[in-house]
Design a protein around this motif. Structure first.
Motif, PDB file in Angstrom:
ATOM      1  N   TYR A  35      -3.210  14.223  -3.134  1.00 27.56           N
ATOM      2  CA  TYR A  35      -3.013  15.626  -2.778  1.00 27.56           C
ATOM      3  C   TYR A  35      -1.968  15.634  -1.658  1.00 27.56           C
ATOM      4  CZ  TYR A  35      -7.449  16.042  -5.256  1.00 27.56           C
ATOM      5  OH  TYR A  35      -8.440  15.971  -6.201  1.00 27.56           O
ATOM      6  N   HIS A  36      -0.787  16.171  -1.956  1.00 27.07           N
ATOM      7  CA  HIS A  36       0.315  16.197  -0.995  1.00 27.07           C
ATOM      8  C   HIS A  36       0.352  17.554  -0.293  1.00 27.07           C
ATOM      9  CE1 HIS A  36       1.509  12.919  -3.707  1.00 27.07           C
ATOM     10  NE2 HIS A  36       2.212  12.445  -2.689  1.00 27.07           N
TER      11      HIS A  36
ATOM     12  N   GLU B  34       9.454  28.220  -1.036  1.00 26.42           N
ATOM     13  CA  GLU B  34      10.317  27.072  -0.773  1.00 26.42           C
ATOM     14  C   GLU B  34       9.714  26.152   0.282  1.00 26.42           C
ATOM     15  OE1 GLU B  34      14.821  28.585  -1.410  1.00 26.42           O
ATOM     16  OE2 GLU B  34      13.737  29.553   0.249  1.00 26.42           O
ATOM     17  N   VAL B  35       9.998  24.857   0.148  1.00 26.78           N
ATOM     18  CA  VAL B  35       9.528  23.879   1.126  1.00 26.78           C
ATOM     19  C   VAL B  35      10.215  24.144   2.459  1.00 26.78           C
ATOM     20  CG1 VAL B  35       9.473  21.435   1.734  1.00 26.78           C
ATOM     21  CG2 VAL B  35       9.053  22.133  -0.630  1.00 26.78           C
ATOM     22  N   PHE B  36       9.444  24.156   3.545  1.00 27.76           N
ATOM     23  CA  PHE B  36       9.964  24.444   4.878  1.00 27.76           C
ATOM     24  C   PHE B  36      10.885  23.325   5.374  1.00 27.76           C
ATOM     25  CE2 PHE B  36       8.973  24.902   9.606  1.00 27.76           C
ATOM     26  CZ  PHE B  36       9.857  25.958   9.767  1.00 27.76           C
ATOM     27  N   GLY B  37      10.529  22.090   5.009  1.00 29.07           N
ATOM     28  CA  GLY B  37      11.406  20.969   5.311  1.00 29.07           C
ATOM     29  C   GLY B  37      11.436  20.522   6.754  1.00 29.07           C
ATOM     30  N   ASP B  38      10.298  20.602   7.450  1.00 29.71           N
ATOM     31  CA  ASP B  38      10.267  20.174   8.854  1.00 29.71           C
ATOM     32  C   ASP B  38       9.987  18.681   9.003  1.00 29.71           C
ATOM     33  OD1 ASP B  38       7.635  20.200   8.067  1.00 29.71           O
ATOM     34  OD2 ASP B  38       6.882  21.151   9.900  1.00 29.71           O
ATOM     35  N   GLY B  39       9.810  18.001   7.875  1.00 30.78           N
ATOM     36  CA  GLY B  39       9.618  16.554   7.925  1.00 30.78           C
ATOM     37  C   GLY B  39       8.194  16.097   8.166  1.00 30.78           C
ATOM     38  N   SER B  40       7.247  17.035   8.185  1.00 32.32           N
ATOM     39  CA  SER B  40       5.841  16.697   8.383  1.00 32.32           C
ATOM     40  C   SER B  40       5.155  16.597   7.020  1.00 32.32           C
ATOM     41  CB  SER B  40       5.165  17.766   9.250  1.00 32.32           C
ATOM     42  OG  SER B  40       3.787  17.503   9.374  1.00 32.32           O
ATOM     43  N   HIS B  41       4.503  15.464   6.769  1.00 36.98           N
ATOM     44  CA  HIS B  41       3.868  15.240   5.467  1.00 36.98           C
ATOM     45  C   HIS B  41       2.428  14.756   5.668  1.00 36.98           C
ATOM     46  CE1 HIS B  41       7.969  15.255   3.680  1.00 36.98           C
ATOM     47  NE2 HIS B  41       8.291  14.585   4.769  1.00 36.98           N
ATOM     48  N   ILE B  42       1.526  15.287   4.864  1.00 39.21           N
ATOM     49  CA  ILE B  42       0.131  14.854   4.865  1.00 39.21           C
ATOM     50  C   ILE B  42      -0.241  14.504   3.432  1.00 39.21           C
ATOM     51  CG2 ILE B  42      -2.271  15.520   5.286  1.00 39.21           C
ATOM     52  CD1 ILE B  42      -1.145  17.505   7.408  1.00 39.21           C
ATOM     53  N   ILE B  43      -0.842  13.344   3.239  1.00 44.41           N
ATOM     54  CA  ILE B  43      -1.245  12.911   1.903  1.00 44.41           C
ATOM     55  C   ILE B  43      -2.715  12.512   1.938  1.00 44.41           C
ATOM     56  CG2 ILE B  43      -0.837  11.293   0.005  1.00 44.41           C
ATOM     57  CD1 ILE B  43       1.989  10.875   1.104  1.00 44.41           C
TER      58      ILE B  43
ATOM     59  N   ILE C  46      -1.622   9.776   6.273  1.00 47.23           N
ATOM     60  CA  ILE C  46      -2.231   9.445   4.986  1.00 47.23           C
ATOM     61  C   ILE C  46      -3.712   9.163   5.194  1.00 47.23           C
ATOM     62  CG2 ILE C  46      -2.234   7.836   3.040  1.00 47.23           C
ATOM     63  CD1 ILE C  46       0.742   7.276   3.714  1.00 47.23           C
ATOM     64  N   PHE C  47      -4.560   9.951   4.547  1.00 47.66           N
ATOM     65  CA  PHE C  47      -6.002   9.732   4.593  1.00 47.66           C
ATOM     66  C   PHE C  47      -6.460   9.184   3.244  1.00 47.66           C
ATOM     67  CE2 PHE C  47      -5.835  12.771   8.132  1.00 47.66           C
ATOM     68  CZ  PHE C  47      -6.657  12.138   9.041  1.00 47.66           C
ATOM     69  N   ILE C  48      -7.056   8.009   3.273  1.00 46.96           N
ATOM     70  CA  ILE C  48      -7.625   7.414   2.060  1.00 46.96           C
ATOM     71  C   ILE C  48      -9.140   7.611   2.142  1.00 46.96           C
ATOM     72  CG2 ILE C  48      -7.819   5.345   0.643  1.00 46.96           C
ATOM     73  CD1 ILE C  48      -5.351   4.256   2.094  1.00 46.96           C
ATOM     74  N   TYR C  49      -9.653   8.533   1.361  1.00 45.35           N
ATOM     75  CA  TYR C  49     -11.074   8.857   1.401  1.00 45.35           C
ATOM     76  C   TYR C  49     -11.849   8.112   0.329  1.00 45.35           C
ATOM     77  CZ  TYR C  49     -10.498  12.646   4.747  1.00 45.35           C
ATOM     78  OH  TYR C  49     -10.244  13.360   5.880  1.00 45.35           O
ATOM     79  N   ASP C  50     -13.072   7.742   0.663  1.00 41.86           N
ATOM     80  CA  ASP C  50     -13.948   7.111  -0.326  1.00 41.86           C
ATOM     81  C   ASP C  50     -14.421   8.128  -1.353  1.00 41.86           C
ATOM     82  OD1 ASP C  50     -15.517   5.043  -1.462  1.00 41.86           O
ATOM     83  OD2 ASP C  50     -17.285   5.828  -0.459  1.00 41.86           O
ATOM     84  N   HIS C  51     -14.178   9.405  -1.109  1.00 42.12           N
ATOM     85  CA  HIS C  51     -14.567  10.456  -2.041  1.00 42.12           C
ATOM     86  C   HIS C  51     -13.337  11.291  -2.389  1.00 42.12           C
ATOM     87  CE1 HIS C  51     -14.837  12.056   2.050  1.00 42.12           C
ATOM     88  NE2 HIS C  51     -14.541  13.243   1.545  1.00 42.12           N
ATOM     89  N   ASP C  52     -13.523  12.211  -3.308  1.00 44.43           N
ATOM     90  CA  ASP C  52     -12.434  13.102  -3.727  1.00 44.43           C
ATOM     91  C   ASP C  52     -12.465  14.337  -2.831  1.00 44.43           C
ATOM     92  OD1 ASP C  52     -10.593  14.703  -4.981  1.00 44.43           O
ATOM     93  OD2 ASP C  52     -11.483  14.577  -6.972  1.00 44.43           O
ATOM     94  N   LYS C  53     -11.615  14.355  -1.824  1.00 47.57           N
ATOM     95  CA  LYS C  53     -11.643  15.394  -0.791  1.00 47.57           C
ATOM     96  C   LYS C  53     -11.616  16.799  -1.377  1.00 47.57           C
ATOM     97  CE  LYS C  53     -10.909  17.316   3.326  1.00 47.57           C
ATOM     98  NZ  LYS C  53     -11.987  17.449   4.316  1.00 47.57           N
TER      99      LYS C  53
ATOM    100  N   LEU D 150       0.827  -1.207   0.000  1.00 45.84           N
ATOM    101  CA  LEU D 150       0.000   0.000   0.000  1.00 45.84           C
ATOM    102  C   LEU D 150       0.861   1.256   0.000  1.00 45.84           C
ATOM    103  CD1 LEU D 150      -2.807   1.335   0.198  1.00 45.84           C
ATOM    104  CD2 LEU D 150      -2.632   1.107   2.684  1.00 45.84           C
ATOM    105  N   LEU D 151       1.887   1.276   0.845  1.00 49.90           N
ATOM    106  CA  LEU D 151       2.741   2.463   0.947  1.00 49.90           C
ATOM    107  C   LEU D 151       3.577   2.678  -0.304  1.00 49.90           C
ATOM    108  CD1 LEU D 151       3.865   2.274   4.677  1.00 49.90           C
ATOM    109  CD2 LEU D 151       2.202   3.835   3.645  1.00 49.90           C
ATOM    110  N   ARG D 152       4.011   1.602  -0.949  1.00 52.61           N
ATOM    111  CA  ARG D 152       4.756   1.764  -2.207  1.00 52.61           C
ATOM    112  C   ARG D 152       3.900   2.447  -3.265  1.00 52.61           C
ATOM    113  NH1 ARG D 152       6.975  -3.479  -1.213  1.00 52.61           N
ATOM    114  NH2 ARG D 152       5.421  -4.426  -2.583  1.00 52.61           N
ATOM    115  N   VAL D 153       2.619   2.084  -3.302  1.00 55.17           N
ATOM    116  CA  VAL D 153       1.719   2.684  -4.286  1.00 55.17           C
ATOM    117  C   VAL D 153       1.432   4.142  -3.952  1.00 55.17           C
ATOM    118  CG1 VAL D 153      -0.639   2.606  -5.215  1.00 55.17           C
ATOM    119  CG2 VAL D 153       0.658   0.483  -4.925  1.00 55.17           C
ATOM    120  N   ILE D 154       1.176   4.435  -2.693  1.00 60.58           N
ATOM    121  CA  ILE D 154       0.824   5.796  -2.294  1.00 60.58           C
ATOM    122  C   ILE D 154       2.031   6.726  -2.292  1.00 60.58           C
ATOM    123  CG2 ILE D 154      -0.022   7.227  -0.378  1.00 60.58           C
ATOM    124  CD1 ILE D 154      -1.890   4.936   0.364  1.00 60.58           C
TER     125      ILE D 154
END
Length: 291
Positions: free
Chosen positions: A151-152, A162-171, A136-143, A49-53
């Motif tokens: 959506y990253h 520029e990217v802040f680079g604090d290591g926090s990621h939401i997908i 990582i949120f996998i929604y049944d709809h298009d958020k 799953l993570l390789r795909v996402i």
């Protein structure tokens, strides 16, 4: 848990094996009970799953399903992660499924991220030692309703971009995406309730284990436990809904009888003027004619 499952559980608190088995047969990977077992007990499926996402190879060293993170504050809100994985580089990854819009506010991702971050450093460690985190949120709809598969979200410096680079990621993952690529195929598999309809051999075997083989008992127990918890919550929710309905009725009558202006009624109901007018009309009350 799916809306369909909640409806059944809410209408019959004394669950029996027939109902439980019927629910399990209808479950897809968008149901967090099934999803947490399929991925939270299996490094192989989680890596897939993570390789795909994340669109890169990833090596998971630990994964848990339904992992509760307790808030250290007295009375603070705790959370339970559907799947909590840690990769070989020490990055923490939270994978959530969401079948409806309830609980999908963007600040939920911020809260999940903060709860994971707070557990990454021990006393005496420097802040630079904190590992990256992914929610990582996998929604049944298009958020975000743009038709994209992903959506990253990450922080940027407003003035420079520029990217802040604090290591926090939401997908955010669009569960309705149907492209002819890895994520499109994965999301189609997520919507299948029968293992033989799942194209991925790894996922098909994992789902079959909990639906048709030795893991069926664990799946039944998870659903039964949720049923008992939901029954308690359902009663309180019904009580609160009844209180809110009664309050709204009082406001509607006051506006209809001209004791309140429409604007005042909207303020008391906590709605915009247009929302209040629509709500009042749909409830069968007459808006007073302008004087």
């Amino acid at each position: 848990m799916s809306g369909e499952t909640k409806e059944v559980l809410g209408s019959n608190y004394d669950q029996n094996d027939v109902i439980i088995n019927g629910l399990i047969d209808k479950m897809t990977l968008f149901d967090d009970n099934l999803m947490s077992l399929v991925f939270g007990q299996n490094i192989e499926t989680t890596e897939l799953l993570l390789r795909v996402i994340m669109e890169r190879d990833i090596k998971v060293i630990d994964v848990k399903g339904q992992d509760e993170l307790k808030n250290p504050m007295i009375g603070g809100r705790c959370i339970t992660l559907d799947v909590h994985a840690i990769d070989v580089d020490g990055r923490h990854i939270d994978i959530e499924v969401q079948i409806n819009a309830e609980g999908s506010h963007v600040r939920r991702a911020r809260y999940h991220s903060s709860m994971m971050d707070a557990r990454m450093l021990e006393e005496g460690q420097e802040f630079k030692e904190i590992k990256d985190s992914y929610v990582i949120f996998i929604y049944d709809h298009d958020k975000f309703r743009k038709g994209l598969p992903f959506y990253h979200i990450q922080r940027r410096v407003d003035e420079t971009g520029e990217v802040f680079g604090d290591g926090s990621h939401i997908i955010y993952v669009n569960g309705r995406y149907e492209g002819n690529d890895d994520i499109g195929r994965m999301m189609r598999d997520f919507h299948q309730c029968r293992p033989e309809q799942i194209k991925s051999e790894i996922l098909s075997k994992a789902v079959a284990y909990y639906k048709e083989k030795e893991g069926r008992g664990a799946m039944s127990e998870a659903v039964r436990k949720y049923a008992m918890e939901y029954a308690k919550e359902y009663g309180e929710e019904q009580k609160q809904e009844g209180i809110q309905t009664g309050r709204r009725t009082e406001i509607y009558l006051s506006v209809q009888d001209r004791d309140y202006s429409v604007q005042r009624g909207a303020e008391k109901a906590g709605l915009s003027l247009e929302e209040f007018k629509k709500s009042m009309s749909e409830a069968g009350y007459k808006l007073p004619e302008p004087v």
